[in-house]
Design an enzyme around this catalytic site. Structure first.
Site, PDB file in Angstrom:
ATOM      1  N   SER A   1     -12.768   2.783  -7.178  1.00  0.00           N
ATOM      2  CA  SER A   1     -11.564   3.375  -7.783  1.00  0.00           C
ATOM      3  C   SER A   1     -10.322   2.524  -7.487  1.00  0.00           C
ATOM      4  CB  SER A   1     -11.367   4.826  -7.329  1.00  0.00           C
ATOM      5  OG  SER A   1     -11.041   4.891  -5.964  1.00  0.00           O
TER       6      SER A   1
ATOM      7  N   HIS B   1      -6.375   0.401   3.933  1.00  0.00           N
ATOM      8  CA  HIS B   1      -7.078   1.192   4.948  1.00  0.00           C
ATOM      9  C   HIS B   1      -6.649   2.657   4.845  1.00  0.00           C
ATOM     10  CE1 HIS B   1      -9.238   1.992   8.611  1.00  0.00           C
ATOM     11  NE2 HIS B   1      -8.226   2.768   8.956  1.00  0.00           N
TER      12      HIS B   1
HETATM   13  C1  GRF Z   1     -10.901   3.721   0.102  1.00  0.00           C
HETATM   14  O1  GRF Z   1     -10.602   4.937   0.729  1.00  0.00           O
HETATM   15  C2  GRF Z   1     -10.335   2.567   0.897  1.00  0.00           C
HETATM   16  O2  GRF Z   1      -9.154   2.880   1.561  1.00  0.00           O
HETATM   17  C3  GRF Z   1     -11.430   2.333   1.901  1.00  0.00           C
HETATM   18  O3  GRF Z   1     -12.627   2.502   1.180  1.00  0.00           O
HETATM   19  C4  GRF Z   1     -12.400   3.416   0.110  1.00  0.00           C
HETATM   20  C5  GRF Z   1     -12.872   2.763  -1.151  1.00  0.00           C
HETATM   21  O4  GRF Z   1     -12.858   3.658  -2.236  1.00  0.00           O
HETATM   22  N1  GRF Z   1     -11.279   1.044   2.522  1.00  0.00           N
HETATM   23  P1  GRF Z   1     -13.051   3.116  -3.733  1.00  0.00           P
HETATM   24  O5  GRF Z   1     -14.401   2.407  -3.786  1.00  0.00           O
HETATM   25  O6  GRF Z   1     -11.925   2.208  -4.040  1.00  0.00           O
HETATM   26  O7  GRF Z   1     -13.053   4.361  -4.582  1.00  0.00           O
END
Ligand code: GRF
Length: 215
Positions: free
Chosen positions: A16, A118
């Site tokens: 996402s 993060h």
């Molecule tokens: C997000 O919460 C990001 O902060 C963390 O991993 C997750 C990835 O989510 N490092 P997506 O694959 O971008 O939906």
């Protein structure tokens, strides 16, 4: 002719954030997305890249006989072959080693051109489960952090943070949804400013650096 900045996005999961970055990059004339790279053969981000019309390269540890260092070298070589200037990590679940970071070191700025998002207000709740750890701790306020990547896990120079409050009745999934919504706003905005040189690197203490966005 205008000089383009070439970027790559590395992701392991749903994608996402990768989607939010790809949509922003498509609006920026000076930015070219060379590729998305994933280390998971069935990651949702593969479909995200496909919809955006961007190449997605799958480089798993399994492809490299389970050798993590070799997997990282293959990713580095691929990014170098594509002449990538900036790397954006969007839920990439591998810790990057010193060789990778050295390949993207900006000597003039003294930082690595590798950015991460993060899911906590760093330096609290480092590690792979930022939302869960913060939620289980019982925080009243949490947030997300975009930072440059250094050799210490989740410890590189902070670029931007955004916060949200936890409602008393919020479940972990409400908490995560609130955080993700913020990620999708903050990360593309930071990417645009970094890639259009609207930032400065400041020394904030003896050892620590901070990236300050402009405009
Ligand atoms: C997000 O919460 C990001 O902060 C963390 O991993 C997750 C990835 O989510 N490092 P997506 O694959 O971008 O939906």
């Amino acid at each position: 002719m205008e000089n383009k900045v070439t970027i790559a996005i590395l992701a392991s999961g749903t994608g996402s954030n990768a989607k939010a970055l790809l949509e922003k990059a498509a609006q920026l004339n000076q930015v070219e997305v060379a590729c998305v790279i994933t280390d998971r053969a069935k990651a949702g981000v593969i479909e995200v890249a496909d919809v955006a019309g961007v190449e997605c390269k799958v480089i798993t540890s399994k492809n490299c006989g389970g050798d993590r260092a070799r997997q990282e070298q293959m990713v580095t070589d691929y990014l170098k072959q594509k002449k990538v200037d900036w790397v954006f990590l969007a839920g990439y679940m591998k810790v990057l080693g010193s060789n990778f970071l050295a390949a993207f070191k900006d000597e003039a700025l003294g930082v690595n051109r590798v950015v991460n998002i993060h899911p906590s207000l760093l330096p609290s709740f480092k590690g792979a489960n930022g939302y869960k750890d913060a939620f289980e701790y019982g925080v009243a306020l949490s947030g997300v952090t975009v930072h440059l990547v250094s050799e210490e896990l989740d410890d590189g120079p902070i670029i931007a943070q955004a916060s949200f409050t936890r409602g008393v009745d919020d479940s972990l999934s409400d908490f995560m949804a609130n955080g993700l919504k913020l990620e999708h706003q903050l990360y593309p905005d930071v990417m645009e400013k970094l890639l259009t040189s609207k930032f400065k690197v400041h020394r904030t203490g003896d050892a620590r650096l901070r990236v300050v966005l402009e405009g």
